[in-house]
Design a protein around this motif. Structure first.
Motif, PDB file in Angstrom:
ATOM      1  N   ARG A 126       1.008  -1.051  -0.049  1.00 46.58           N
ATOM      2  CA  ARG A 126      -0.162   0.067  -0.170  1.00 46.58           C
ATOM      3  C   ARG A 126       0.838   1.091  -0.265  1.00 46.58           C
ATOM      4  O   ARG A 126       1.953   1.418   0.565  1.00 46.58           O
ATOM      5  CB  ARG A 126      -1.013  -0.083   1.274  1.00 46.58           C
ATOM      6  CG  ARG A 126      -1.684  -1.215   1.298  1.00 46.58           C
ATOM      7  CD  ARG A 126      -2.679  -0.887   2.582  1.00 46.58           C
ATOM      8  NE  ARG A 126      -3.260  -2.182   2.910  1.00 46.58           N
ATOM      9  CZ  ARG A 126      -4.214  -2.457   3.620  1.00 46.58           C
ATOM     10  NH1 ARG A 126      -4.706  -1.122   4.328  1.00 46.58           N
ATOM     11  NH2 ARG A 126      -4.867  -3.499   4.052  1.00 46.58           N
ATOM     12  N   PRO A 162      -7.831  10.557  -2.186  1.00 47.93           N
ATOM     13  CA  PRO A 162      -8.724   9.214  -1.934  1.00 47.93           C
ATOM     14  C   PRO A 162      -8.535   8.322  -2.959  1.00 47.93           C
ATOM     15  O   PRO A 162      -8.327   8.747  -4.376  1.00 47.93           O
ATOM     16  CB  PRO A 162     -10.178  10.202  -2.032  1.00 47.93           C
ATOM     17  CG  PRO A 162      -9.935  11.184  -2.821  1.00 47.93           C
ATOM     18  CD  PRO A 162      -8.717  11.784  -2.442  1.00 47.93           C
ATOM     19  N   PRO A 163      -8.864   7.111  -2.869  1.00 46.92           N
ATOM     20  CA  PRO A 163      -8.902   6.347  -3.854  1.00 46.92           C
ATOM     21  C   PRO A 163     -10.207   5.988  -4.352  1.00 46.92           C
ATOM     22  O   PRO A 163     -11.007   7.169  -4.516  1.00 46.92           O
ATOM     23  CB  PRO A 163      -8.650   4.846  -2.900  1.00 46.92           C
ATOM     24  CG  PRO A 163      -9.232   5.110  -1.631  1.00 46.92           C
ATOM     25  CD  PRO A 163      -9.007   6.392  -1.599  1.00 46.92           C
ATOM     26  N   VAL A 165     -13.980   6.507  -4.740  1.00 51.21           N
ATOM     27  CA  VAL A 165     -15.038   6.729  -3.726  1.00 51.21           C
ATOM     28  C   VAL A 165     -16.588   6.242  -4.490  1.00 51.21           C
ATOM     29  O   VAL A 165     -16.472   6.449  -5.510  1.00 51.21           O
ATOM     30  CB  VAL A 165     -14.873   8.478  -3.606  1.00 51.21           C
ATOM     31  CG1 VAL A 165     -15.783   8.936  -2.620  1.00 51.21           C
ATOM     32  CG2 VAL A 165     -13.753   8.960  -3.395  1.00 51.21           C
ATOM     33  N   ASN A 195      -7.657  -3.077  -4.780  1.00 52.26           N
ATOM     34  CA  ASN A 195      -8.273  -1.583  -4.723  1.00 52.26           C
ATOM     35  C   ASN A 195      -8.490  -1.348  -3.267  1.00 52.26           C
ATOM     36  O   ASN A 195      -8.932  -2.210  -2.643  1.00 52.26           O
ATOM     37  CB  ASN A 195      -9.453  -1.317  -5.518  1.00 52.26           C
ATOM     38  CG  ASN A 195      -9.247  -1.508  -7.149  1.00 52.26           C
ATOM     39  OD1 ASN A 195      -8.855  -0.619  -7.585  1.00 52.26           O
ATOM     40  ND2 ASN A 195      -9.589  -2.565  -7.760  1.00 52.26           N
ATOM     41  N   SER A 196      -8.131   0.015  -2.930  1.00 53.30           N
ATOM     42  CA  SER A 196      -8.741   0.593  -1.764  1.00 53.30           C
ATOM     43  C   SER A 196     -10.018   1.506  -2.048  1.00 53.30           C
ATOM     44  O   SER A 196     -10.258   1.924  -3.339  1.00 53.30           O
ATOM     45  CB  SER A 196      -7.591   1.580  -1.126  1.00 53.30           C
ATOM     46  OG  SER A 196      -6.488   0.849  -0.709  1.00 53.30           O
ATOM     47  N   PHE A 197     -10.720   1.502  -1.274  1.00 52.29           N
ATOM     48  CA  PHE A 197     -12.163   2.115  -1.321  1.00 52.29           C
ATOM     49  C   PHE A 197     -12.384   3.194  -0.121  1.00 52.29           C
ATOM     50  O   PHE A 197     -11.826   2.855   0.954  1.00 52.29           O
ATOM     51  CB  PHE A 197     -13.209   1.448  -1.357  1.00 52.29           C
ATOM     52  CG  PHE A 197     -13.281   0.300  -2.334  1.00 52.29           C
ATOM     53  CD1 PHE A 197     -13.711   0.514  -3.599  1.00 52.29           C
ATOM     54  CD2 PHE A 197     -12.479  -0.922  -2.316  1.00 52.29           C
ATOM     55  CE1 PHE A 197     -13.674  -0.216  -4.788  1.00 52.29           C
ATOM     56  CE2 PHE A 197     -12.460  -2.007  -3.303  1.00 52.29           C
ATOM     57  CZ  PHE A 197     -13.135  -1.534  -4.556  1.00 52.29           C
ATOM     58  N   VAL A 198     -13.252   4.182  -0.088  1.00 56.72           N
ATOM     59  CA  VAL A 198     -13.966   4.884   0.736  1.00 56.72           C
ATOM     60  C   VAL A 198     -15.257   5.433   0.587  1.00 56.72           C
ATOM     61  O   VAL A 198     -15.492   5.670  -0.580  1.00 56.72           O
ATOM     62  CB  VAL A 198     -12.757   5.973   1.043  1.00 56.72           C
ATOM     63  CG1 VAL A 198     -12.728   6.871  -0.215  1.00 56.72           C
ATOM     64  CG2 VAL A 198     -13.247   6.969   2.503  1.00 56.72           C
ATOM     65  N   LEU A 203     -15.279   9.897   3.505  1.00 60.38           N
ATOM     66  CA  LEU A 203     -14.392  10.927   3.152  1.00 60.38           C
ATOM     67  C   LEU A 203     -14.611  12.282   3.336  1.00 60.38           C
ATOM     68  O   LEU A 203     -13.645  13.080   3.806  1.00 60.38           O
ATOM     69  CB  LEU A 203     -14.438  11.102   1.512  1.00 60.38           C
ATOM     70  CG  LEU A 203     -13.668  12.021   0.756  1.00 60.38           C
ATOM     71  CD1 LEU A 203     -12.106  11.978   1.096  1.00 60.38           C
ATOM     72  CD2 LEU A 203     -13.832  11.536  -0.620  1.00 60.38           C
ATOM     73  N   CYS A 223      -8.948   6.355   3.279  1.00 59.95           N
ATOM     74  CA  CYS A 223      -9.394   5.006   2.726  1.00 59.95           C
ATOM     75  C   CYS A 223     -10.020   4.177   3.944  1.00 59.95           C
ATOM     76  O   CYS A 223      -9.339   4.096   4.830  1.00 59.95           O
ATOM     77  CB  CYS A 223      -8.546   4.448   1.911  1.00 59.95           C
ATOM     78  SG  CYS A 223      -6.997   3.789   2.503  1.00 59.95           S
ATOM     79  N   HIS A 224     -10.573   3.171   3.701  1.00 60.76           N
ATOM     80  CA  HIS A 224     -10.850   1.906   4.565  1.00 60.76           C
ATOM     81  C   HIS A 224      -9.446   1.072   4.482  1.00 60.76           C
ATOM     82  O   HIS A 224      -8.832   0.857   3.485  1.00 60.76           O
ATOM     83  CB  HIS A 224     -12.090   1.034   4.146  1.00 60.76           C
ATOM     84  CG  HIS A 224     -12.573   0.294   5.346  1.00 60.76           C
ATOM     85  ND1 HIS A 224     -12.020  -0.862   5.833  1.00 60.76           N
ATOM     86  CD2 HIS A 224     -13.685   0.567   5.933  1.00 60.76           C
ATOM     87  CE1 HIS A 224     -12.760  -1.359   6.763  1.00 60.76           C
ATOM     88  NE2 HIS A 224     -13.708  -0.299   6.969  1.00 60.76           N
ATOM     89  N   THR A 291      -3.814   0.704  -4.187  1.00 58.77           N
ATOM     90  CA  THR A 291      -4.152   0.497  -2.890  1.00 58.77           C
ATOM     91  C   THR A 291      -3.283   1.507  -1.953  1.00 58.77           C
ATOM     92  O   THR A 291      -2.089   2.083  -2.560  1.00 58.77           O
ATOM     93  CB  THR A 291      -3.807  -0.572  -2.272  1.00 58.77           C
ATOM     94  OG1 THR A 291      -2.383  -1.061  -2.452  1.00 58.77           O
ATOM     95  CG2 THR A 291      -4.762  -1.734  -2.939  1.00 58.77           C
TER      96      THR A 291
END
Length: 326
Positions: A126, A162-163, A165, A195-198, A203, A223-224, A291
């Motif tokens: 990451r 952010p990754p 969203v 992938n990372s997500f939020v 956010l 991100c989560h 990520t």
């Protein structure tokens, strides 16, 4: 607090404006079309300034009485490199320059950038700050150049990268929901991209947390902590839609994907339309991993993403259904 917000009628910006008003702040929104404000905020409306990122007079009016600036506006798709530069670079330079001209009146300048400014990484690794950015698309390079414009000012700035969203009002993940509802989802590559997500409200909480003095001069990845593959995302979307079986993932090999993106991009160019589906974005779509780590954001500001992907996608599906988007 009076807060000047660019991009306040967009996906992320509209959630930010809503949260600001609910928290008792006074957002001032730069908008091109006032009718969008009427639709988004039928009950409680923010103050508006009509204009865009090319309109220095409108930006000056927005910054005039503001204590903070949240610069959210930008292009994710453009017809050419010059268009990305005009909006994501020059537009950011203009907002930052005008905000800086107010001396110490602006207590915080938050620029919502993108993980694309960092570039992709390798599976299992990451991205954390600091690191050497390596964008692989014109969009990513334009967001990085926008960041550099902000860093060159004397403003107390904070940058958010952010990754992916997602959440209510998002039109990009909506496309995957529509495919999943039909039972088949095409995926560029082999479906293993990490992938990372939020979730959008997480956010927004991170953006608001950046008003803290500790965030000045920092670059964060909201991100989560979870990381999932494209195939996982499709499976979770199917579950959010309460399908009896997961949607079938149709893999489009890299060579075929690049060819298809070249075709769609060329057709869009002929008709002078902007699209995410073009040859320049192929490296984005086919990278092994996108990520990042929220560790510094958690350590400095105590923020952590509250919404896991399964829960967020379920809430998103419910919103899409309620408002007739699905």
């Amino acid at each position: 607090m009076k807060v000047f917000v660019t991009g306040g009628t967009g996906f992320v910006g509209s959630h930010l404006v809503e949260k600001l008003m609910n928290a008792g702040h006074e957002p001032i929104c730069l908008v091109r079309n006032p009718e969008k404000i009427e639709k988004l905020f039928p009950k409680q409306k923010p103050e508006i300034v009509v204009g865009d990122l090319d309109d220095t007079g409108a930006i000056e009016r927005g910054c005039h009485n503001a204590n903070a600036v949240f610069h959210v506006a930008g292009l994710t798709a453009a017809r050419n490199r010059a268009e990305f530069h005009r909006v994501n670079v020059q537009g950011t330079q203009t907002v930052a320059r005008i905000a800086a001209s107010r001396g110490g009146a602006i207590e915080r300048f938050v620029y919502v950038s993108s993980l694309a400014a960092s570039g992709p990484t390798q599976p299992g690794k990451r991205i954390e700050w600091p690191h050497k950015p390596n964008p692989v698309s014109q969009y990513g390079w334009s967001k990085l150049a926008g960041e550099e414009a902000v860093r060159r000012t004397d403003l107390p700035w904070t940058i958010m990268r952010p990754p992916t969203v997602y959440g209510p009002r998002d039109t990009e993940v909506l496309k995957l929901f529509k495919f999943a509802k039909r039972g088949i989802v095409p995926v560029l590559g082999d479906g293993t991209q990490e992938n990372s997500f939020v979730y959008v409200t997480d956010l927004i909480d991170a953006i608001l947390a950046s008003l803290d003095e500790e965030s000045a001069g920092q670059t964060y990845f909201p991100c989560h902590t979870e990381v999932y593959s494209q195939r996982d995302l499709v499976t979770f979307i199917g579950a959010a839609l309460e399908r009896n079986s997961p949607p079938r993932v149709v893999r489009i090999p890299a060579v075929a994907a690049r060819g298809a993106l070249w075709v769609t991009g060329t057709v869009a160019s002929i008709f002078r339309k902007a699209t995410l589906l073009n040859a320049d974005r192929a490296n984005d779509f086919l990278a092994e991993s996108w990520t990042c780590s929220p560790a510094s954001l958690q350590a400095n500001l105590g923020w952590s993403a509250a919404t896991d992907l399964r829960t967020g996608l379920k809430a998103t599906a419910q919103w899409y259904t309620k408002f007739g988007w699905l």
